[in-house]
Design an enzyme around this catalytic site. Structure first.
Site, PDB file in Angstrom:
ATOM      1  N   ASP A   1     -14.081  -3.185  -3.301  1.00  0.00           N
ATOM      2  CA  ASP A   1     -15.010  -2.467  -2.847  1.00  0.00           C
ATOM      3  C   ASP A   1     -16.191  -1.795  -3.875  1.00  0.00           C
ATOM      4  O   ASP A   1     -17.110  -1.297  -3.379  1.00  0.00           O
ATOM      5  CB  ASP A   1     -14.378  -1.138  -2.147  1.00  0.00           C
ATOM      6  CG  ASP A   1     -13.311  -1.633  -1.189  1.00  0.00           C
ATOM      7  OD1 ASP A   1     -13.328  -2.697  -0.677  1.00  0.00           O
ATOM      8  OD2 ASP A   1     -12.380  -0.796  -0.860  1.00  0.00           O
TER       9      ASP A   1
ATOM     10  N   ASP B   1      -6.427   4.764  -4.586  1.00  0.00           N
ATOM     11  CA  ASP B   1      -5.346   5.259  -3.933  1.00  0.00           C
ATOM     12  C   ASP B   1      -4.194   5.028  -5.114  1.00  0.00           C
ATOM     13  O   ASP B   1      -3.022   5.771  -5.298  1.00  0.00           O
ATOM     14  CB  ASP B   1      -4.942   4.856  -2.906  1.00  0.00           C
ATOM     15  CG  ASP B   1      -5.822   5.658  -1.967  1.00  0.00           C
ATOM     16  OD1 ASP B   1      -6.261   6.751  -1.761  1.00  0.00           O
ATOM     17  OD2 ASP B   1      -6.217   5.280  -0.574  1.00  0.00           O
TER      18      ASP B   1
ATOM     19  N   ARG C   1       0.840  -1.335  -0.139  1.00  0.00           N
ATOM     20  CA  ARG C   1      -0.057   0.004  -0.016  1.00  0.00           C
ATOM     21  C   ARG C   1       0.878   1.301  -0.054  1.00  0.00           C
ATOM     22  O   ARG C   1       0.406   2.413   0.521  1.00  0.00           O
ATOM     23  CB  ARG C   1      -0.827   0.146   1.292  1.00  0.00           C
ATOM     24  CG  ARG C   1      -1.922  -1.071   1.199  1.00  0.00           C
ATOM     25  CD  ARG C   1      -2.906  -0.573   2.141  1.00  0.00           C
ATOM     26  NE  ARG C   1      -4.337  -1.519   2.239  1.00  0.00           N
ATOM     27  CZ  ARG C   1      -5.125  -1.818   1.348  1.00  0.00           C
ATOM     28  NH1 ARG C   1      -5.495  -0.745   0.366  1.00  0.00           N
ATOM     29  NH2 ARG C   1      -6.145  -2.412   1.419  1.00  0.00           N
TER      30      ARG C   1
HETATM   31  P1  FBP Z   1      -8.295  -1.804  -1.792  1.00  0.00           P
HETATM   32  O1  FBP Z   1      -9.044  -0.425  -1.807  1.00  0.00           O
HETATM   33  O2  FBP Z   1      -6.764  -1.382  -1.831  1.00  0.00           O
HETATM   34  O3  FBP Z   1      -8.837  -2.394  -3.029  1.00  0.00           O
HETATM   35  O4  FBP Z   1      -8.541  -2.605  -0.559  1.00  0.00           O
HETATM   36  C1  FBP Z   1      -9.851  -3.152  -0.251  1.00  0.00           C
HETATM   37  C2  FBP Z   1     -10.112  -3.426   1.293  1.00  0.00           C
HETATM   38  O5  FBP Z   1     -10.116  -5.036   0.998  1.00  0.00           O
HETATM   39  C3  FBP Z   1     -11.140  -2.545   1.900  1.00  0.00           C
HETATM   40  O6  FBP Z   1     -12.539  -3.330   1.725  1.00  0.00           O
HETATM   41  C4  FBP Z   1     -10.608  -2.595   3.308  1.00  0.00           C
HETATM   42  O7  FBP Z   1     -11.097  -1.852   4.091  1.00  0.00           O
HETATM   43  C5  FBP Z   1      -9.069  -2.697   3.265  1.00  0.00           C
HETATM   44  O8  FBP Z   1      -8.866  -3.520   2.058  1.00  0.00           O
HETATM   45  C6  FBP Z   1      -8.560  -3.794   4.414  1.00  0.00           C
HETATM   46  O9  FBP Z   1      -7.201  -3.414   4.348  1.00  0.00           O
HETATM   47  P2  FBP Z   1      -6.028  -4.379   4.702  1.00  0.00           P
HETATM   48  O10 FBP Z   1      -5.709  -5.402   3.749  1.00  0.00           O
HETATM   49  O11 FBP Z   1      -4.980  -3.257   4.773  1.00  0.00           O
HETATM   50  O12 FBP Z   1      -6.506  -4.962   6.116  1.00  0.00           O
END
Ligand code: FBP
Length: 556
Positions: free
Chosen positions: A209, A180, A149
């Site tokens: 999402d 992002d 990320r």
């Molecule tokens: P993206 O926006 O990068 O596609 O991420 C989606 C998501 O699954 C969201 O629905 C959730 O809030 C977040 O990632 C969780 O993040 P992490 O994988 O860092 O726990």
């Protein structure tokens, strides 16, 4: 003794699945042209976006059409990176790119940057050969090259990206990501044009999402599979609830701010209560009002002898509750402005005291009224883009606690005579790496193939758009849209920042209207629908159907 890795029967069968291609991509690169459509403008803050992206702003929407192919067809080099959260189909974007570059020229090469955007600026890459990519065809997950990320923003990071793209003589860098990550792509595209780097930067819309979309980008990949996995589980829980007749299930669903996943799952399963964050915001509903509306349904159902039910809660709900929204915005600023000092505070009690001193009077009251576990979650570290990590906030438990308290008071007052045994669930990670549905396997492969065509024609600063998705894959259309046309200015880490605008649930859109027309009936009746597991084989009306959201949004 050397052991071969065991693969499931489904994995073996899916390995030979041939994704269905849109008609235009079947023609091969030598018979395709890229045509300019109308110039695309951002939804808001156009002047500011133009000022920040003077070189890539104002380009046209691109369409693939029958034509003579690019001039001087030669071997090309592409780089690819997976960015952000996992989404089913990511591997097929890469296999689509791989097959695409080999169609351009057998000597073309593909490099995968490892561990997300950081892999670009730290030069962690691997050449992706046929032997390497083939086992990943039609599989879920991002484990082929990993993801991350990281934001690409610092001058030294941009320069490092330039150096590696030049070193590998990349004709294009494909960034597979959400809002992002595609903001990263826009920044990099502008920088490369300014620096005369010949590498094109092309984005691919990824995220379960479903919030990276507009009129041209019909959906992000992964949304189809993830919402089908959750709907299977929700349907099973609805049936258990109706069979056991003793539990209220509160199910939080991933999706970040937007409630698209919750809405799609609701349309697929018909639970008793569904909360849509965007509606809460539009109606300015306080936490107390949301809790009361749930308690009312629990009460009414209990009066009919039904002390059970299912309630869906989007994970982003917390950000839409007006008083909590203001609180979060104040917390974001405080935590950004005082990050160094805040990190030295040892105990939670001291953190609470510090925060309460800095918050406005109203927000301090809201903060103090929340349970300690929610306070802690609200203070947790933001991601590198400055986002609150909503998946870590146990909103479903907050609602359970507050509904339980309200019903207990009503019991004392004689207003509620039923039973309330709630259970909390959170569905998110269960769906993000599922084997892609046929829709996602086809869609992602087409996205990868289209990215190569755009690269071969030297198009930069755009995101791939495959359209007409409610029709069979053969009728899909392919093209691209300028990334700057998706951007607006938002506050990040307390500062106005250009970012891709998140597409939220539209209350006047067809999916929400279809839901609103039926939800009353779902409240008291047990009108549950049981979608069952994703079907990968069989009749197209079972295995190839897109989401209800796509069908409703694209209905003429
Ligand atoms: P993206 O926006 O990068 O596609 O991420 C989606 C998501 O699954 C969201 O629905 C959730 O809030 C977040 O990632 C969780 O993040 P992490 O994988 O860092 O726990």
């Amino acid at each position: 003794m050397l052991m071969t890795k065991e693969t499931s029967a489904l994995e073996k069968a899916r390995a030979s699945y041939a994704p269905k291609l849109p008609g235009i991509l079947k023609k091969g690169i030598r018979n395709i042209a890229v045509k300019n459509g109308k110039v695309a403008k951002p939804p808001a803050d156009a002047a500011k976006i133009k000022e920040i992206f003077p070189l890539t702003f104002g380009s046209a929407i691109l369409k693939l059409a029958k034509g003579a192919g690019p001039e001087n067809l030669r071997a090309i080099n592409l780089g690819v990176v997976l960015s952000g959260g996992q989404a089913p189909g990511g591997h097929n974007v890469i296999t689509g790119i791989f097959d695409g570059i080999k169609d351009v020229h057998p000597d073309s090469r593909l490099y995968g940057f490892k561990g997300g955007p950081k892999g670009i600026f730290t030069e962690k890459y691997i050449e992706l050969t046929a032997d390497f990519v083939n086992p990943y065809r039609n599989t879920g997950g991002f484990d082929m090259i990993g993801s991350g990320r990281d934001k690409i923003e610092k001058p030294e990071q941009l320069e490092a990206c330039k150096n590696v793209c030049q070193k590998l003589a990349l004709d294009a860098l494909v960034i597979i990501g959400g809002d992002d990550s595609n903001t990263n792509a826009a920044v990099l595209a502008e920088y490369f044009v300014k620096e005369n780097v010949r590498t094109c930067v092309i984005g691919v819309p990824k995220t379960i999402d479903g919030d990276l979309k507009n009129e041209v980008i019909e959906t992000s990949f992964g949304y189809d599979t993830a919402s089908k996995v959750y709907s299977e589980l929700i349907g099973n829980i609805c049936r258990d609830s109706k069979s056991a007749k003793k539990y209220w299930h509160f199910i939080k669903l991933m999706g970040r701010s937007a409630s698209h996943i919750t809405l799609e799952c609701a349309l697929q399963t018909h639970p008793n209560i569904v909360i849509i964050g965007e509606e809460v915001k539009a109606k300015n509903m306080t936490l107390q009002q949301i809790v009361e509306s749930i308690a009312e349904v629990v009460k009414k159902r209990s009066e009919e002898g039904k002390n059970f039910g299912v309630c869906l809660v989007p994970e982003g709900l917390i950000e839409f509750i007006p008083e909590v929204r203001i609180l979060i915005s104040e917390l974001n600023k405080i935590l950004a402005d005082h990050a160094a000092y805040f990190n030295t505070i040892r105990t939670f009690t001291d953190q609470q005291e510090f925060i309460n001193q800095k918050l406005s009077k109203d927000s301090s009251y809201v903060f103090s009224s929340l349970p300690a576990h929610i306070q802690q979650e609200l203070l947790a570290v933001r991601d590198s883009h400055g986002n609150l990590q909503v998946s870590r906030i146990e909103t479903e438990k907050l609602l359970i606690e507050q509904v339980s308290e309200m019903l207990a008071e009503w019991k004392v007052e004689g207003k509620f005579k039923g039973k309330f045994s709630p259970l909390a669930h959170f569905f998110g990670y269960e769906g993000r790496c599922a084997p892609p549905s046929n829709f996602d396997a086809d869609y992602t492969y087409a996205l990868g193939r289209t990215a190569v065509v755009l690269a071969a024609f030297g198009k930069t600063g755009c995101i791939v758009a495959v359209q007409n998705l409610s029709a069979p894959a053969a009728k899909w259309k392919a093209g691209g849209v300028p990334l700057t046309s998706l951007m607006n200015i938002e506050e990040r880490k307390g500062k106005p920042t250009p970012v891709i605008k998140k597409a939220l649930v539209q209350l006047d859109g067809a999916p929400f209207k279809a839901f609103a027309a039926q939800r009353e009936q779902w409240t008291l009746n047990d009108d549950y629908v049981y979608p069952g597991p994703i079907q990968y084989f069989g009749k197209a009306d079972v295995s190839d159907v897109p989401t209800k959201t796509i069908v409703l949004e694209r209905a003429k």
